[in-house]
Structure formats: C-alpha cells, structure tokens
Write an enzyme that holds these catalytic residues in place. Structure first.
Site, PDB file in Angstrom:
ATOM      1  CD  GLU A 147      43.535  48.069  45.079  1.00  0.00           C
ATOM      2  OE1 GLU A 147      42.926  47.000  45.003  1.00  0.00           O
ATOM      3  OE2 GLU A 147      45.085  48.114  45.535  1.00  0.00           O
TER       4      GLU A 147
ATOM      5  CD  GLU B 121      46.523  45.293  39.389  1.00  0.00           C
ATOM      6  OE1 GLU B 121      46.300  44.193  38.923  1.00  0.00           O
ATOM      7  OE2 GLU B 121      45.827  45.811  40.518  1.00  0.00           O
TER       8      GLU B 121
END
Length: 699
Positions: free
Chosen positions: A591, A586
C-alpha cells in the site's frame, strides 16, 4: 510331591481370602472423612487423605477437568493453573457392599505466577528485550478508565496512534528508541531494565517530575538505570472475563514502561512471542487509561536480511504484454463508488480511461471529474444547547448575536449566514454553514470555544439542529479541553432526513470529568459529494478466475505520486462473500499514499487485528513513484513475510491454524482516492497512474 504342596498352599490361601472378603462385606459403608492438605513446599500440590469404614474404591473429581482413583483413599493431585484458584473436589466412595457415599470439599490453591508460561513468553525463559511496536497502529493509545464507565472502558476509545505516528517527530523521537529487557533467574524472580538512551517521553501532566516547560508531551533527560523487580499477580477478579489476560505487572522503585504517566502497575492485555500489549492508569488523572504495544523485533522500518524462498516453480502469471483491456481469463472488475467503507472519493469503472494494457504494462489511472460537475458537501447547524435529564436547557450558541470565532481544519470552511431554509424544525434567522469541498480531508471540520466550561454535572445531553443533504450522513460532536487536546469526548449520530432541519441529541453523560470549553463538529467524514463522481479509477480482481493457497507472489510496479492517491496490491480471502471481512482475511502486499510518497507499507487484517489495529509494517522506497520496484509476499503454512526488492520488510508473521491465512485468496489491484488512509486530495489533482509490469505466483 513339590507341585502337590504348592497346590494345597494355593487352595488354603484362596480359602482364607474368601473368608476375609465375607468378613469385609459385612461392614457397611460409613464414616467418610476427607482431609485435603495443600503443600507448602510444592506449588499446586494437594494431598488427599480420605477414609471410610467398609470402603473399597475412592474416586476423585478434582474440579479442574481431571479425575483420579485410589484403593486406599490416599492420593496426590498437582494443580497447574497459576494464580489463586478455588476448586470444588468431589469424592465418591464405593463400599464392599456396593453402596456409595459422596463428599464435596473446597480446595484453595495459590500457584505463584512466576512459574507460569507467561513468564517464559515475557523473558524467553532467560532474558528478552522488547521495543515499542512503532510500525503498528495503537503503539500508544488513550481511553477511559474503568471506574464509572459502563462497558466502554476496556479499549483505547479516545485515541490510537497511527503507524510511526509517535516516532521520528522532534517532540517524541526518543519514544521509539527504548529497549525494555525482562530477565528471569533460576529461582523464578523476574527483573526489568529500561534503557531509554538518556531521554524519556513524558506525558505533559507529569512534566513537573523533571521540571519540564513544554505545553504538550515531550522528551526529557531522565535516569532509568538500575534493575527493577517485577511482581506479577492475578487480577482477573477485578475485570470482566476476556478483557485482559488477568495478569498485572508491578515494577519496584518507580519502574515504568517507556511512556511516563507516573504509574508502575501495568495490566497485561495480550502476550505472545511477538506482542506485549499493556494498559496502565494515569496517576495524575485516574480517569485516563493508557495503552502501549511492544514487539520483540528490533527494526522499525526495514532490514538487511534477504528472503530465502521455498517456492521456485512459476504456476501463474500475467505479463501484461497484449494491448487492450486486461485479460478476461485473469481479471474482472469491482464497479461503483466509495470503496469498502473507507470514506473514499472515487467511483470504480471498467472504462479504458481508467484501466488498460499498453506498452507492456497494466495502467490503472485515477482521474478527476471535469470541472464544474462536482460540488462539495454543505451542512448547516444551529442552536447548540445543553439539555438536562429533566428537560431544562442552557444555550451554548444560537448564532443570532455576534458570530463566534470559528477555527477550521482539513479544508473545511465555516461561517454564520442567513438561514437558507427557515422552515420546519428551524425558523431562526442566522445559522452556521459548514462546507466540505471536494478534496477536503476525511476528518475536516471546525470548532468554536465557549465562554465558560460546560456544566455536565447538570446537563447530560447536547442538542444541535442540523441540515444535511443526505440521509445517513455521519455527524460527530466532540467536546474538548482547549488547554489539553488529549482531554475530549465525542459522539456520532446519523442524519435521518435529507434537505431539511432536524434536531439531534448527543448523549454526553459518559464524558470523563474534564474541563470542556470547546465544541467541535465534523460532518459526513468526507463522504458523499453531490453531483457526478468526483474521481474515477479502477479496481481489478482475479476472484473466481484465479484463487490459490500459499506461494510467493511478486508484483513489479511503479506508483502514482499525487496527494490523495492510495494505490494497493493485495489479496482477499475467497470466502469473503460467505463469511465477510475481516473473517476472510486480507493480505496487503503493498500500500502507498501519495501524501507520503517515499514509503510503502504491508499489512495483514484478520479477526482481532483489522482496520486501525491491523498488523502492519512500512519501509522507505525513495523512488517508489519514479521507478519500478518488486513487491513480494512469501505465504506459507508457517509464516508470511513481506519483501521489497529482495529485502525483508519489518514484518514476518507467524501463521497458525487459527488464522484465516490457510485457504484460497484472490488478487486485487486498484487506486483509491482520499479516504481513511489516502488523506487529503490535492485540489489541483487531474490524473495519476499506477503501472504494473507483471504479477507472478510461485509454488
């Protein structure tokens, strides 16, 4: 005549040789003697003097995967594995008569660790400075010591610091300033200097060393000047395979690594060019194992260096310039509730109320459900009881007398009420009610203190009667020392029935020998509010539509600001459906959490580094929620770099063939609500939006 003389001489030599061979062949193979001599001058060198009557060829299996041959029986072998190692050497001798003899000997070789590649990595071959890996989860961790713990001691089970958790706080702001320099000289001696900038972060149990008065860990003035000698030894025989590198560092003169717990001995759990991960044991409390992560990168939250990209050819993009639903040639949807196991509160939809292209931008909108359609999760519990192995019991709290004083946290409310369901497994009059409303924190709960410390020498279990609204709700029982929150033990169990009482028994036999006088209960960890979805949002993805390997990705976005929002721009390995996560890998380009609105982060998840131990970094973006910014990843076969507005974030990952970052990935863009990273959701939350101007891929 000259040539004739040479021919005659050659024939005579051949004749003599044949006669000698006939004579040797007559001697039977016997008297095999092996005499290995370990060199005292050259590390790892062993001289084999092997003899046998009638021998023709000596073959050696040196016991380390290598072999050798000798016509005379004399051979020299140099072993290279550092540390004390024993090898089984097999010598097979073939005689002139075709027979063989075999002998096996044991050779013990001690190669000083100072000659190993470990020292080269630690010191860069000369001198190297390490820093607390502040941006990485687990830069400080706590777990049980190995003594008396069965298979559960080798990781920070009890506590693992979140990224930057121990840096920038008034009480621990000295911790992440430390510089740890290891140096090796030409003789192989390793020395160490700790520059603590004048202050050291002390564990509260050791504050007497500096006459400290704080009731928790704190920074104190402390002199760490002077060079310490580092002795590196092989301790692999003391621990199970695979749980350490097998190497330990011992510092002279009371030397230590940043966090003071009295110890000068550190096991090396992992060592790479950019990671030094160690474990040490508290000298005041041998039941405690402390874990520290260090990095070779000096920065902690960003840098001035600009990215010099190797990718300039635009190969794919979505400019979001056509109003309506996202382009179906580029995007599809994930639908449903809860995210991927992160305790999130949203349900993902493909409704235009949650995702739409308008005014030249993609808008992903998180919304709260209409008032009155959602209720929180309510749990009940009763009869908290100590249980001995033989069945004897001792009640801690049955709520029938004076109610204990509950302390609640994370938005949870707890009180003693009349039993709402006096049937089945619990017909008592009074019980405790624990309500976790919508918007409560993931780890919300409550606790009460006991009148006396728990007697865990007699009682090895704690039973609790519980009532939960769903099967499979997680219930965590934690026992704690109210005088020291770092001393605790916790056990998770799942509810097995819905809307009825059951008795759950928590095994506390593995609890370290602390004083426990506080009982803490967490219910459901923020999952499963009842009724309609508490929040709706959208997650769009390019899976099976656009997937790629390597390139520079740029996403220009403006982020939501509400507490509890968790927007992300990321990519997932396209083989996710066959190998699962984290094997697929990933790449988190960006974020953000509304509860920390002025910071964005990037991360890589892969086997060995995922979830709470992912490789992460963060940087300040003061206007992340009010202005558009460029979030970029440069992904190559050799490295992965994250960039915000053309400045490198503190994370430049060395990519190798051993990582999953060498095959196709697809994009995901979403807003989650709450969960393990999003945290507490603002009770007044109604709606917030992430806007994406474009996404572009260059190769």
């Amino acid at each position: 005549m000259k040539y004739f003389k040479y021919i005659v001489a050659a024939l005579i030599m051949i004749s003599v040789a044949c006669e000698e061979d006939d004579t040797i062949a007559a001697v039977a193979l016997s008297n095999l003697v092996v005499d290995p001599e370990v060199s005292s001058e050259i590390p790892g060198q062993v001289i084999f003097n092997t003899s046998a009557s009638g021998a023709k060829l000596f073959k050696y299996d040196f016991g380390d995967g290598t072999t050798g041959e000798s016509l005379t029986g004399y051979t020299v072998k140099t072993y290279t594995e550092p540390g004390q190692n024993d090898y089984t050497v097999t010598i097979t001798v073939t005689g002139n008569d075709g027979t063989t003899l075999t002998e096996t000997v044991q050779v013990s070789v001690d190669i000083p660790v100072m000659n190993s590649t470990l020292v080269t990595t630690l010191t860069n071959g000369s001198s190297k400075t390490w820093f607390i890996a502040a941006a990485q989860p687990g830069h400080l961790g706590l777990g049980p010591a190995r003594e008396g713990i069965d298979g559960d001691w080798w990781y920070p089970k009890w506590y693992s610091a979140q990224a930057f958790e121990k840096c920038g706080e008034a009480i621990s702001d000295c911790f992440c300033d430390d510089e740890l320099t290891f140096t090796v000289d030409t003789s192989g001696e390793v020395t160490y200097v700790l520059d603590n900038k004048g202050q050291t972060f002390f564990n509260v149990g050791h504050k007497a060393v500096v006459g400290g008065a704080e009731t928790e860990d704190a920074c104190y003035d402390f002199d760490t000047s002077g060079s310490k000698i580092v002795t590196i030894s092989d301790v692999s025989g003391n621990v199970p395979d695979g749980e350490t590198t097998g190497m330990q560092m011992e510092f002279s003169d009371g030397g230590f690594m940043s966090y003071y717990v009295g110890s000068s001995s550190y096991e090396i759990l992992a060592l790479t060019e950019d990671l030094l991960y160690v474990r040490t044991y508290d000298t005041e409390n041998p039941d405690l194992a402390w874990y520290l992560r260090f990095t070779a990168d000096v920065a902690t939250d960003g840098g001035e260096e600009s990215l010099e990209t190797i990718y300039t050819n635009l190969v794919w993009a979505d400019e979001f310039d056509v109003d309506g639903a996202p382009n179906p040639a580029n995007w599809t949807y994930d639908l449903g509730a809860g995210g991927w196991g992160n305790g999130e509160a949203q349900t993902y939809t493909d409704d235009p109320e949650n995702v739409v292209v308008a005014d030249g931008v993609l808008k992903i909108m998180a919304k709260a459900a209409d008032a009155g359609t959602v209720t929180g999760a309510t749990h009940y519990y009763d009869d908290v009881t100590l249980v001995a192995t033989g069945g004897a019991t001792s009640s801690l709290e049955d709520f029938e007398g004076a109610a204990p004083t509950f302390t609640t946290f994370g938005g949870v409310s707890t009180a003693v009420i009349d039993n709402p369901d006096p049937s089945g497994d619990n017909v008592s009059t009074k019980v405790a009610e624990s309500v976790k409303p919508v918007g409560a924190e993931t780890w919300g709960g409550s606790y009460f203190d006991t009148s006396a410390p728990l007697d865990l020498s007699t009682y090895t279990n704690i039973s609790v009667k519980t009532w939960s609204p769903m099967v499979g709700d997680t219930i965590k029982l934690k026992i704690e020392n109210k005088a020291n929150a770092n001393e605790f033990y916790e056990v998770d169990l799942l509810s097995t029935v819905a809307n009825e009482w059951e008795t759950l028994t928590f095994d506390v036999s593995g609890a370290p020998n602390f004083t426990y006088d506080r009982v803490v209960l967490f219910f459901d960890f923020g999952e499963s509010p009842v009724g309609n979805a508490a929040y709706t949002s959208a997650r769009i993805k390019s899976e099976n539509l656009y997937e790629f390997t390597y390139g520079r990705v740029e996403v220009r976005a403006k982020l939501p600001s509400a507490g509890g929002t968790w927007p992300a721009l990321w990519a997932l390995g396209a083989n996710f459906d066959t190998v699962g996560w984290p094997t697929c890998g990933e790449i988190d380009i960006m974020e953000h959490v509304g509860n920390n609105a002025n910071e964005t982060s990037s991360a890589l998840h892969y086997p060995g580094n995922f979830g709470g131990t992912a490789v992460t970094a963060a940087t300040e973006v003061a206007t992340a929620t009010s202005e558009f910014h460029n979030y970029t990843v440069e992904w190559t076969p050799d490295y992965i770099k994250f960039v915000v507005d053309d400045e490198l974030v503190h994370l430049s990952f060395v990519n190798t063939t051993d990582t999953p970052f060498n095959s196709d990935f697809f994009f995901i863009m979403n807003i989650a609500m709450g969960g393990t990273l999003g945290g507490a959701i603002d009770p007044a939350f109604t709606q917030d939006t992430m806007e994406i101007d474009y996404i572009r891929v260059y190769q």
